[in-house]
Write a protein that holds these residues in place. Sequence first.
Motif, short mmCIF file in Angstrom:
data_model
loop_
_atom_site.label_atom_id
_atom_site.label_comp_id
_atom_site.label_asym_id
_atom_site.label_seq_id
_atom_site.Cartn_x
_atom_site.Cartn_y
_atom_site.Cartn_z
N LEU A 58 0.86 -1.18 0.00
CA LEU A 58 0.00 0.00 0.00
C LEU A 58 0.90 1.23 0.00
O LEU A 58 1.80 1.34 0.84
N VAL A 59 0.65 2.16 -0.94
CA VAL A 59 1.47 3.35 -1.05
C VAL A 59 0.57 4.59 -1.05
O VAL A 59 -0.63 4.51 -1.28
N GLY A 60 1.21 5.73 -0.81
CA GLY A 60 0.50 7.00 -0.80
C GLY A 60 1.23 8.00 0.07
O GLY A 60 2.17 7.65 0.80
N GLU A 61 0.83 9.25 -0.01
CA GLU A 61 1.44 10.30 0.79
C GLU A 61 1.19 10.06 2.27
O GLU A 61 0.28 9.33 2.66
N SER A 62 1.97 10.73 3.11
CA SER A 62 1.74 10.68 4.55
C SER A 62 0.33 11.17 4.87
O SER A 62 -0.12 12.17 4.33
N GLY A 63 -0.36 10.42 5.73
CA GLY A 63 -1.72 10.79 6.10
C GLY A 63 -2.79 10.22 5.21
O GLY A 63 -3.97 10.51 5.39
N CYS A 64 -2.41 9.36 4.22
CA CYS A 64 -3.41 8.82 3.30
C CYS A 64 -4.21 7.68 3.91
O CYS A 64 -5.22 7.26 3.34
N GLY A 65 -3.77 7.16 5.05
CA GLY A 65 -4.52 6.10 5.73
C GLY A 65 -3.93 4.72 5.61
O GLY A 65 -4.48 3.76 6.16
N LYS A 66 -2.78 4.57 4.96
CA LYS A 66 -2.24 3.23 4.73
C LYS A 66 -1.82 2.55 6.04
O LYS A 66 -2.08 1.35 6.22
N SER A 67 -1.19 3.29 6.97
CA SER A 67 -0.82 2.69 8.25
C SER A 67 -2.04 2.40 9.11
O SER A 67 -2.05 1.44 9.88
N THR A 68 -3.08 3.22 8.98
CA THR A 68 -4.31 2.96 9.71
C THR A 68 -4.96 1.68 9.21
O THR A 68 -5.52 0.90 9.99
N VAL A 69 -4.90 1.42 7.90
CA VAL A 69 -5.38 0.16 7.35
C VAL A 69 -4.62 -1.00 7.99
O VAL A 69 -5.22 -2.00 8.43
N ILE A 225 3.51 -1.81 3.90
CA ILE A 225 3.17 -0.39 3.86
C ILE A 225 4.44 0.41 3.58
O ILE A 225 5.46 0.22 4.24
N SER A 226 4.37 1.31 2.61
CA SER A 226 5.55 2.11 2.29
C SER A 226 5.15 3.36 1.52
O SER A 226 4.10 3.41 0.88
N HIS A 227 6.00 4.39 1.61
CA HIS A 227 5.85 5.57 0.78
C HIS A 227 6.95 5.63 -0.27
O HIS A 227 6.97 6.53 -1.10
N ASP A 228 7.87 4.68 -0.22
CA ASP A 228 9.03 4.66 -1.11
C ASP A 228 8.74 3.75 -2.30
O ASP A 228 8.69 2.52 -2.18
N LEU A 229 8.55 4.33 -3.47
CA LEU A 229 8.16 3.55 -4.64
C LEU A 229 9.28 2.63 -5.13
O LEU A 229 9.01 1.58 -5.71
#
Length: 342
Positions: A58-69, A225-229
């Motif tokens: 799961l990727v996306g900017e900070s605050g997109c909800g991926k860690s909450t998922v 979970i990551s923000h690093d593509l």
Amino acid sequence: MTDTPMLQVRNLQMHFPIGGGILDRLRIDARGLRMENPVVHAVNGVSFQIKHGEIMALVGESGCGKSTVAKSIARIYKPTAGKVLVEGEDIAEHDFAAMLPVRAKMQMIFQDPYASLNPRQRVRDIVAEPLLEQTKDAQDRKDVPARIEALLAKVGLNAEHAGRYPHQFSGGQRQRIGIARALSVTPGLIVADEPVSALDVSIQAQILNLMKDLRDEFGLAYLFISHDLSVVHHIADHVGVMYLGFMVENAPRDVLFSRPRHPYTRALLSAAPSIKAKRDVAEIELKGEVPSALDLPSGCCFRTRCPFAWERCAAERPVLQEVGEGQTVACHLIDAPERDFV
């Protein structure tokens, strides 16, 4: 191996009510009006599945909800709504006692490899804790020390490390300890929340390769979970893109990186560093700020920053739809090819 997916997430929602006190100022919406019973819409109807042995990122900017998922799936948070099925068993409403046997199927690796380890426990006790919780037979408990030594060897640590404390290790070694702890109960699914973001690049590669080797050896499934593509491209089989709590695109890794269909996915790929003189896809530059999760925009959540937005985007919330090759996209451009940027 069963045909039932290791994990199925259906319409997962996670909302956090905002109380009074010092947070009272958050009750004012974008129009300057006071909101009654405000709620942070952290996750808004996310659905996906992970097969046995598959790595889903799961990727996306900070605050997109991926860690909450991730934390909702691991039941650190109790979901507001939706289903979380682990090998077909819905755990969304499980209490603490009901979750204990599920913990043997699902473990978590955390972002900070130091904060996630008890500084007062030796490594042998950290790794043994979940194992002892799941092992009640006296004879099996006698085998725990040998299993700990084997687990440490499996993640690249020595038997002598078992008697040390977390502060005596480097960041990469601490994350190896966290991986050994997760493996101790032989789970089928590991939820990894930014597991390499706090590590140096060279150490990141070692941990990622270790996780892939363990997947191949034990048939593990990962929610990564990551923000690093670049990290995602290296490890993932399938990629979901999130924005403001919504899943906006979901596709096999190679399909998503070569043929992104959502403008937000295109923007993320445009922003990622590249050593190529020319990118594979045309670049999109985003402008403006991410809207507040307290006051979601009408229609498409991304329309306030999308250079291709039109009237329908403000009036109607797009839903994920299949566009071929296992790729699903939530964007009105799919239905309007004359406007599509592809």
